[in-house]
Structures are given as C-alpha cells and as structure tokens.
Design an enzyme around this catalytic site. Structure first.
Site, PDB file in Angstrom:
ATOM      1  N   HIS A 177      -1.022  -9.696  -4.066  1.00 44.44           N
ATOM      2  CA  HIS A 177      -1.956  -8.802  -4.754  1.00 44.44           C
ATOM      3  C   HIS A 177      -2.781  -9.576  -5.786  1.00 44.44           C
ATOM      4  O   HIS A 177      -2.890  -9.163  -6.943  1.00 44.44           O
ATOM      5  CB  HIS A 177      -1.207  -7.650  -5.409  1.00 44.44           C
ATOM      6  N   ALA A 178      -3.364 -10.685  -5.373  1.00 41.78           N
ATOM      7  CA  ALA A 178      -4.220 -11.461  -6.272  1.00 41.78           C
ATOM      8  C   ALA A 178      -5.525 -10.721  -6.543  1.00 41.78           C
ATOM      9  O   ALA A 178      -6.054 -10.018  -5.673  1.00 41.78           O
ATOM     10  CB  ALA A 178      -4.527 -12.823  -5.659  1.00 41.78           C
ATOM     11  N   TYR A 179      -6.034 -10.897  -7.759  1.00 45.50           N
ATOM     12  CA  TYR A 179      -7.369 -10.421  -8.131  1.00 45.50           C
ATOM     13  C   TYR A 179      -8.242 -11.650  -8.390  1.00 45.50           C
ATOM     14  O   TYR A 179      -7.868 -12.532  -9.165  1.00 45.50           O
ATOM     15  CB  TYR A 179      -7.334  -9.595  -9.417  1.00 45.50           C
ATOM     16  N   ASP A 206     -11.462   1.258  -2.878  1.00 43.20           N
ATOM     17  CA  ASP A 206     -10.011   1.120  -2.789  1.00 43.20           C
ATOM     18  C   ASP A 206      -9.618   1.571  -1.393  1.00 43.20           C
ATOM     19  O   ASP A 206      -8.925   2.580  -1.210  1.00 43.20           O
ATOM     20  CB  ASP A 206      -9.311   1.946  -3.872  1.00 43.20           C
ATOM     21  N   GLU A 266      -6.453  -7.610  -0.024  1.00 44.39           N
ATOM     22  CA  GLU A 266      -5.043  -7.663   0.351  1.00 44.39           C
ATOM     23  C   GLU A 266      -4.905  -7.568   1.875  1.00 44.39           C
ATOM     24  O   GLU A 266      -5.326  -6.585   2.477  1.00 44.39           O
ATOM     25  CB  GLU A 266      -4.287  -6.524  -0.308  1.00 44.39           C
ATOM     26  N   ASN A 323       0.839  -1.194   0.000  1.00 43.10           N
ATOM     27  CA  ASN A 323       0.000   0.000   0.000  1.00 43.10           C
ATOM     28  C   ASN A 323       0.881   1.255   0.000  1.00 43.10           C
ATOM     29  O   ASN A 323       2.033   1.200  -0.394  1.00 43.10           O
ATOM     30  CB  ASN A 323      -1.021  -0.013   1.147  1.00 43.10           C
ATOM     31  N   ARG A 324       0.357   2.360   0.477  1.00 43.06           N
ATOM     32  CA  ARG A 324       0.998   3.658   0.261  1.00 43.06           C
ATOM     33  C   ARG A 324       1.687   4.194   1.508  1.00 43.06           C
ATOM     34  O   ARG A 324       1.203   4.013   2.622  1.00 43.06           O
ATOM     35  CB  ARG A 324      -0.043   4.675  -0.231  1.00 43.06           C
TER      36      ARG A 324
END
Length: 348
Positions: free
Chosen positions: A176-178, A246, A311, A79-80
């Site tokens: 980071h699976a979708y 998000d 996540e 993440n950020r």
C-alpha cells in the site's frame, strides 16, 4: 542488505528492524519488518540530487499509529470484503469487520500490523515471512506468506508475494505505497497518470461494488491516455461517492505477462516517471482522499491528496463474484499464490 534495530519499540515490545537496499546507480530503499513495510524510496536525479518519491512517517513508531496503511503489506485479502462474510460451497465464514460492517485489508489486525520474520537477504534484496493461523481475522485455514523485495540495477523495485494454505481461502496480498514523485508534500493530483485498463469497478460510498466492471467510456474514469488526476476530478457520480478516485481498474489481458505496463505515472515537473508492471488482474487507484491527519515524513501531517496509491490486486469483494473476468481468488491447498509487481523509475 544493511539490517539495524531502531531505537523505538513496536507494539510487541521488541525493536523495529530496519532494512536498507542500495544499487550501484545510487538508488536507496528502506524497509521495516513490522508490516513488511516499504518506508523510503530515494531516487538519484541527473546532477546527483536525491529525491524521496514515497510518502512515509518520521519514525518507525508512527506507522502503527496511523490507519492509512502507508507502505504496508496488506492481507490476507487486500481491499474490501462486503459485510465481512465469506461463503464457499456450503460454509459461511464471519470475518473481523474494521470498515463499518465490512472488512478492509484483512481486518483490524491484518498483516500490516504484524512482525514479519527476515529469512534471507543481501545488498539488493530481502525476503520476509509471516505465518497466519487458522481462524485469523475469521479466515479459514493456516496460511504462510512471503514477500521478496528486490532492487534492480535499472532502478526498479520488484515486490513478489507468495503464499500457501492448508484449507481453501481467498488470498490477495499487496503493498500500500503512496507515491509523490515531486519529492515534497503537495497535491499529487497534478501528476499525470496512464492506466492500461478498459474497465473499472463502480462502488458505493462505502467502497463496496455496486455493479459489474464497466467501460471507462471516455469519461472521468478514463486514463487510457495520460492526463492529470485533477483534470476530471469529481467530474462524475462514481468519484463523488468516494470523494475522488478510489476504484479498481481491470487491466488489459496483455498486462499480466509482466512485459507490458499496467500503469505509468509522471511527476508534475516531468523529472520522474514511474512505470508499473504486475501479474495481478487489477490496480486500485486511490488519490489519497482521506489522507489528512496521517503522520508525515517531515514530522507534521499529510493533507488529503498528498500521494497516489496504485495497489496490485484482485477486484474488491471478488470472493463473492466468481463471475468476474479474472482468475479465481480462492487459493487451494497444494497450490501457490504468486503476485509480482515492479515499480520501475526513470529520472532526469
């Protein structure tokens, strides 16, 4: 474990190494050493049909050419981190920015863009390891990380991250699976989702926290009862700032024991259910708002909302917010970072 070389070569000039796991129920997992990436998840349905429930690219060589982090292990810090700056005691560390002025998922050359070494494995599990030197992407200290993927006979995939450092450093590793449990490209917002979380973290249009964790409060951010992502999509300002979901959700304290689920996700046709268990304090829900253009498994491009990411992690920008109700994200020398997440599948 079946390990083979791909015909394509990775950015370091060496072939990608592909790893296959399979259980007695017929579930099949495909992984790759580049980025310790989860490539494929094929689930047997009733009647013998196999369903691919994970977004992925057509070839291994497509993965380094996309920026959606599809299936990758990300770190040092998922993440950020706001303004790409860490402050700890009397020290300031300038990180490599790759999301405007901020750092996302460990920087422009994060763990998703590295070759992990395969150190152990059999038909059910594999362990990969990565060394990150002092100053890598601006982070303090040397770090050694491991990830273990283990496929159970109950059709669950366990993903366990371990790490150690020689200087204090924030660590947050995740996959980071979708997911698209319908098994074909389409709008995953028709999936039903339940999150065992009473609070979420508001963020601004750049994904940076702009308030403390807030109650979900029976609005569009509330998934305490199952609902489709589409039902309340873009209903409130929090979503409109980010083009959809998000956001990090602070999980209920009972989730951390691994016995109580953190989330449940159902395919639109109700044939597949996925339950998520995690020791992490939060789940980032991402509805694939900016997936358009990412290379697809079918050889084309995914549209927006083709998959849902859940996540497991600390809240974003946690190094700057020790007051938030979660464990300390700063790993100390002599201590071990550990994060275990299980994606458990039930098919009909």
């Amino acid at each position: 474990m079946l390990n083979k070389q791909a015909s394509e070569r990775a950015p370091d000039g060496q072939p990608f190494q592909l790893i296959s796991l399979r259980n007695d129920a017929g579930m099949q997992i495909m992984l790759m050493d580049w980025g310790a990436t989860w490539l494929s998840c094929q689930l047997p349905l009733a009647g013998g049909e196999m369903r691919e429930v994970l977004l992925g690219c057509a070839t291994p060589a497509d993965y380094p050419r996309q920026n959606a982090y599809i299936g990758a292990s990300v770190g040092r810090y998922a993440n950020r981190i706001a303004h790409a700056v860490l402050r700890h005691r009397d020290q300031t560390f300038r990180l490599a920015a790759n999301s405007g002025a901020h750092q996302l998922h460990g920087g422009p050359e994060g763990f998703n863009a590295r070759r992990w070494n395969i150190v152990a494995g059999d038909s059910r599990e594999v362990t990969l390891q990565l060394h990150s030197p002092d100053g890598d992407q601006g982070f303090p200290g040397a770090l050694t990380a491991q990830v273990r993927y283990r496929l159970t006979e109950q059709n669950g995939l366990e993903i366990e991250y371990l790490a150690g450092v020689d200087k204090p450093c924030p660590v947050c590793l995740t996959n980071h699976a979708y997911f698209n449990l319908d098994g074909q490209p389409g709008d995953a917002r028709h999936h039903r989702l339940q999150l065992f979380a009473d609070r979420y973290l508001p963020v601004d249009g750049e994904g940076i926290p702009c308030a403390d964790p807030q109650p979900v409060a029976d609005g569009g951010m509330d998934f305490r009862q199952p609902k489709t992502l589409l039902r309340d999509f873009l209903q409130d300002d929090d979503q409109r700032r980010t083009g959809g979901y998000d956001h990090a959700y602070l999980l209920q304290p009972g989730c951390a024991d691994g016995e109580n689920p953190a989330a449940r996700l159902w395919s639109a046709d109700e044939r597949v259910q996925m339950t998520v268990y995690t020791s992490a304090p939060a789940l980032q829900l991402y509805s694939g708002n900016f997936l358009a253009g990412a290379p697809s498994r079918q050889g084309g491009q995914y549209p927006n909302y083709a998959g849902i990411a859940l996540e497991s992690e600390f809240l974003p920008d946690s190094p700057a917010h020790p007051e938030w109700p979660q464990p300390d994200c700063w790993l100390q020398p002599g201590r071990q970072y550990r994060s275990l997440t299980v994606y458990q599948f039930l098919a009909r």
